[in-house]
Design a protein around this motif. Structure first.
Motif, PDB file in Angstrom:
ATOM      1  N   CYS A 229       0.803  -1.241   0.050  1.00  0.00           N
ATOM      2  CA  CYS A 229      -0.386   0.037  -0.103  1.00  0.00           C
ATOM      3  C   CYS A 229       0.912   0.946  -0.083  1.00  0.00           C
ATOM      4  O   CYS A 229       1.379   1.806   1.039  1.00  0.00           O
ATOM      5  N   LEU A 230       0.397   1.976  -0.589  1.00  0.00           N
ATOM      6  CA  LEU A 230       1.582   3.655  -1.280  1.00  0.00           C
ATOM      7  C   LEU A 230       0.276   4.640  -0.773  1.00  0.00           C
ATOM      8  O   LEU A 230      -0.218   4.611  -1.390  1.00  0.00           O
ATOM      9  N   THR A 231       1.558   6.021  -0.087  1.00  0.00           N
ATOM     10  CA  THR A 231       0.570   6.943  -0.185  1.00  0.00           C
ATOM     11  C   THR A 231       1.569   8.506  -0.793  1.00  0.00           C
ATOM     12  O   THR A 231       2.434   7.623  -0.568  1.00  0.00           O
ATOM     13  N   THR A 232       1.010   9.312  -1.101  1.00  0.00           N
ATOM     14  CA  THR A 232       1.381  10.593  -1.458  1.00  0.00           C
ATOM     15  C   THR A 232       1.089  11.247  -0.311  1.00  0.00           C
ATOM     16  O   THR A 232       1.632  12.633   0.130  1.00  0.00           O
ATOM     17  N   THR A 233       0.132  10.939   1.096  1.00  0.00           N
ATOM     18  CA  THR A 233      -0.024  12.657   2.080  1.00  0.00           C
ATOM     19  C   THR A 233       1.926  12.213   2.752  1.00  0.00           C
ATOM     20  O   THR A 233       2.231  12.111   2.616  1.00  0.00           O
ATOM     21  N   ALA A 234       1.309  13.247   3.005  1.00  0.00           N
ATOM     22  CA  ALA A 234       2.430  14.124   4.181  1.00  0.00           C
ATOM     23  C   ALA A 234       2.899  13.174   5.096  1.00  0.00           C
ATOM     24  O   ALA A 234       4.492  13.260   5.531  1.00  0.00           O
ATOM     25  N   ASP A 235       1.888  12.190   6.342  1.00  0.00           N
ATOM     26  CA  ASP A 235       2.784  11.496   6.547  1.00  0.00           C
ATOM     27  C   ASP A 235       3.861  10.076   6.020  1.00  0.00           C
ATOM     28  O   ASP A 235       4.013   9.279   7.474  1.00  0.00           O
ATOM     29  N   ARG A 236       3.528  10.376   5.058  1.00  0.00           N
ATOM     30  CA  ARG A 236       3.682   9.137   4.507  1.00  0.00           C
ATOM     31  C   ARG A 236       5.375   8.266   5.143  1.00  0.00           C
ATOM     32  O   ARG A 236       5.914   9.374   5.590  1.00  0.00           O
ATOM     33  N   ILE A 237       5.855   7.445   4.977  1.00  0.00           N
ATOM     34  CA  ILE A 237       6.948   7.072   5.308  1.00  0.00           C
ATOM     35  C   ILE A 237       8.560   6.044   3.883  1.00  0.00           C
ATOM     36  O   ILE A 237       7.545   5.621   3.667  1.00  0.00           O
ATOM     37  N   PRO A 238       9.142   7.428   4.150  1.00  0.00           N
ATOM     38  CA  PRO A 238       9.875   7.533   2.690  1.00  0.00           C
ATOM     39  C   PRO A 238      10.600   5.988   2.368  1.00  0.00           C
ATOM     40  O   PRO A 238      10.700   5.433   3.392  1.00  0.00           O
ATOM     41  N   PHE A 239      10.680   5.777   1.671  1.00  0.00           N
ATOM     42  CA  PHE A 239      11.708   4.568   1.170  1.00  0.00           C
ATOM     43  C   PHE A 239      13.264   4.916   1.425  1.00  0.00           C
ATOM     44  O   PHE A 239      13.858   6.152   0.755  1.00  0.00           O
ATOM     45  N   GLU A 240      13.594   4.426   2.200  1.00  0.00           N
ATOM     46  CA  GLU A 240      15.517   4.685   2.953  1.00  0.00           C
ATOM     47  C   GLU A 240      16.218   3.344   2.125  1.00  0.00           C
ATOM     48  O   GLU A 240      14.970   2.011   1.863  1.00  0.00           O
ATOM     49  N   ARG A 241      17.301   3.617   2.086  1.00  0.00           N
ATOM     50  CA  ARG A 241      18.143   2.005   1.761  1.00  0.00           C
ATOM     51  C   ARG A 241      18.051   1.649   3.190  1.00  0.00           C
ATOM     52  O   ARG A 241      18.421   1.910   4.551  1.00  0.00           O
ATOM     53  N   PRO A 242      17.300   0.086   2.847  1.00  0.00           N
ATOM     54  CA  PRO A 242      17.107  -0.743   3.814  1.00  0.00           C
ATOM     55  C   PRO A 242      18.318  -1.142   4.218  1.00  0.00           C
ATOM     56  O   PRO A 242      20.003  -1.020   3.447  1.00  0.00           O
ATOM     57  N   ASP A 243      18.351  -2.284   5.116  1.00  0.00           N
ATOM     58  CA  ASP A 243      20.114  -2.567   6.059  1.00  0.00           C
ATOM     59  C   ASP A 243      20.840  -3.908   5.437  1.00  0.00           C
ATOM     60  O   ASP A 243      21.948  -3.634   5.019  1.00  0.00           O
ATOM     61  N   ASP A 244      19.916  -4.485   4.612  1.00  0.00           N
ATOM     62  CA  ASP A 244      20.106  -5.613   3.777  1.00  0.00           C
ATOM     63  C   ASP A 244      20.482  -5.150   1.785  1.00  0.00           C
ATOM     64  O   ASP A 244      20.944  -5.983   2.021  1.00  0.00           O
ATOM     65  N   TYR A 245      20.876  -3.866   2.088  1.00  0.00           N
ATOM     66  CA  TYR A 245      20.193  -3.411   0.401  1.00  0.00           C
ATOM     67  C   TYR A 245      21.693  -4.368  -0.350  1.00  0.00           C
ATOM     68  O   TYR A 245      22.812  -3.724  -0.233  1.00  0.00           O
ATOM     69  N   ASP A 246      21.525  -4.637  -1.583  1.00  0.00           N
ATOM     70  CA  ASP A 246      22.370  -5.546  -2.586  1.00  0.00           C
ATOM     71  C   ASP A 246      22.720  -4.706  -3.817  1.00  0.00           C
ATOM     72  O   ASP A 246      22.038  -4.932  -4.086  1.00  0.00           O
ATOM     73  N   GLU A 247      23.728  -3.634  -3.944  1.00  0.00           N
ATOM     74  CA  GLU A 247      24.488  -3.003  -5.003  1.00  0.00           C
ATOM     75  C   GLU A 247      23.995  -4.180  -5.804  1.00  0.00           C
ATOM     76  O   GLU A 247      22.563  -4.074  -7.262  1.00  0.00           O
TER      77      GLU A 247
END
Length: 517
Positions: A229-247
């Motif tokens: 579920c995605l939203t554009t509301t002001a209180d949305r949680i942005p997509f941050e780099r995950p700790d396990d992100y693998d380039e």
């Protein structure tokens, strides 16, 4: 001593909720056991945009849910394609409370002891990891995986059958054809060579396996993923780099966009993720749309149905990692077109959904797992012919919707030397008319289990199951299973001997639609 109950429902999916309510409303004592902490399965687990098909098929609890959604939001019925996930779960909770159904959460099945009954094998004592031990008159397996069915020794299949088994046109491994979900040509699968000329290690996100002949049964299972579920509301949680992100894991996505640039293709963000605000409050139900998407196509779904609990947890975590990484990749990676990054960055995870699971859904979209081999097998022929059997307990209508099954690579023999190229295989979308789902497809053969009903992992070919597998159908099939279970308990008979006309009368009286008229 085990607890004794009339009807035990295992799995708090939408089918399980509706089965438990139907049995309780018919006067049976009911226990609903859910391995997790939430009710509703995919209906409350991210699949907000409900795949309805022909609305003439909708009756019973599927119609009731639509009415309750409309009442909650004070809109006409059908105004929204589905509710916010927490609203769906609240509705299910309210239904269960009104029917007096007891629910046990966090109780995974440990074992089942079978017993020999008068009319064949019966499910006897069920033991759960919490120590709960239950003996039930009738057991309903409403899980997406068919775990109680499998533990009972009932025969089943996993994955695609050979086309020759039932004479189905769309069975087995499919041709490599173009399409919206397919990888475009000339994307190299080789980690060390973007040109595709030199085999030098295979990229992540590929199923590195031999490709079976067209039409053969390879056991392939359509891809799983998370419907975010995605939203554009002001209180949305942005997509941050995950700790396990693998380039390296996202190199395939970079090559897709590089291929687009070479060919002058502009791929909008909405064709990668699904960003239509089709839920209340302007939320979007993120779906798997493009060649690289929320779907995981590395073959892990093939393994999941029969995997151990530990391995399943690893596969679930792999899908979660993929989901977090994909959202970050699309919104931040420099190889992604700026227009896509800008659009995806406008969105975020809704603060008010899935708070206890990091704002990602609590339910992995297990599109298919095991399928029982029961009294009859529903096939492609039944669907395409629009057959309405005499023991129909619910209608289906959604097209045969087989999502991508695997992402593989093959040599393409171009002059002057072959080129390794990525292919996506398995996607099909075939329209069907209204058709009936027979009660016989919900029950095993009596010699296998005389007191078990299976409304989710029902007896169907892989092709037919791809249409049946929609949440409204699961709700109606769960309703039929609960109604039949109560009748079997009252009559003291095997579930196979439930009077079909009496069952259908009760279903019709409760609003279930049993014919197109």
């Amino acid at each position: 001593m085990p607890e004794s109950i009339d009807v035990l429902v295992y799995g708090g999916t939408s089918a399980g909720v509706c089965a438990a309510i139907a049995a309780a409303d018919a006067g049976a004592s009911v226990l609903l056991v859910e391995p997790g902490r939430h009710l509703g399965g995919m209906t409350s687990g991210g699949l907000g945009y409900t795949d309805v098909g022909d609305e003439r098929a909708l009756g019973g609890p599927a119609a009731r849910l639509r009415a309750d959604i409309a009442e909650h939001y004070a809109v006409p019925v059908g105004h929204y394609a589905g509710p916010e996930p927490h609203v769906a779960e609240q509705i299910f909770e309210r239904w269960l409370e009104r029917s007096g159904v007891r629910v046990e959460f966090g109780a995974s099945l440990r074992s089942i002891a079978m017993r020999q009954g008068r009319d064949g094998a019966e499910v006897g004592e069920l033991v759960f990891e919490t120590g709960l031990t239950v003996s039930a008159g009738v057991v309903i397996d409403a899980t997406y995986e068919g775990d109680a069915m499998a533990a009972s020794g009932v025969p089943y299949r996993v994955g695609r059958e050979d086309a020759s088994l039932y004479g189905e046109r769309f069975a087995g491994r499919q041709e490599l054809v173009p399409g919206m979900h397919a990888m475009p040509p000339w994307v190299s699968p080789f980690a060390g060579d973007p040109s595709g000329r030199i085999q030098s290690g295979i990229l992540p996100q590929l199923h590195d396996t031999e490709l079976a002949p067209v039409g053969s049964g390879d056991g392939g299972v359509m891809a799983y993923g998370y419907r975010v579920c995605l939203t554009t509301t002001a209180d949305r949680i942005p997509f941050e780099r995950p700790d396990d992100y693998d380039e390296e894991y996202w190199e395939l996505g970079r090559r897709l966009f590089a291929n687009d640039r070479r060919n002058g293709v502009e791929r909008p963000a909405g064709r990668m993720l699904g960003l239509e605000p089709n839920l209340p409050g302007g939320m979007a139900d993120g779906n798997s749309l493009g060649p690289v998407s929320l779907n995981v196509l590395d073959g892990s779904a093939w393994e999941y149905p029969d995997a151990s609990p530990e391995r399943r947890r690893e596969i679930v975590e792999h899908h979660l990692s993929h989901t977090r990484g994909f959202l970050y990749f699309l919104s931040h990676d420099p190889a992604v077109p700026a227009s896509v990054r800008r659009e995806v960055s406008r969105w975020g995870l809704p603060a008010g959904e899935f708070a206890d699971t990091g704002h990602l859904p609590h339910q992995l979209y297990v599109r298919e797992a095991r399928r029982m081999l029961g009294e009859t097998v529903l096939t492609e022929h039944d669907l395409l012919a629009g057959r309405i059997p005499e023991d129909t307990v619910a209608l289906g209508s959604y097209h045969i919707d087989i999502r991508e099954v695997q992402r593989i690579w093959r040599w393409v023999y171009e002059h002057p030397a072959p080129i390794g190229t990525v292919f996506t295989e398995g996607y099909l979308s075939v329209p069907v008319p209204l058709y009936g789902i027979p009660y016989r497809a919900l029950v095993p053969r009596r010699e296998h289990a005389a007191n078990l009903i299976v409304p989710v992992c029902l007896s169907a070919s892989a092709v037919a199951f791809a249409s049946v597998r929609m949440e409204p159908q699961y709700m109606m099939l769960g309703h039929a299973a609960g109604t039949a279970a109560a009748l079997a308990v009252d009559a003291g008979c095997p579930v196979q001997d439930v009077p079909r006309e009496r069952l259908r009368e009760r279903l019709a009286d409760s609003g279930q639609r049993l014919s197109p008229r």
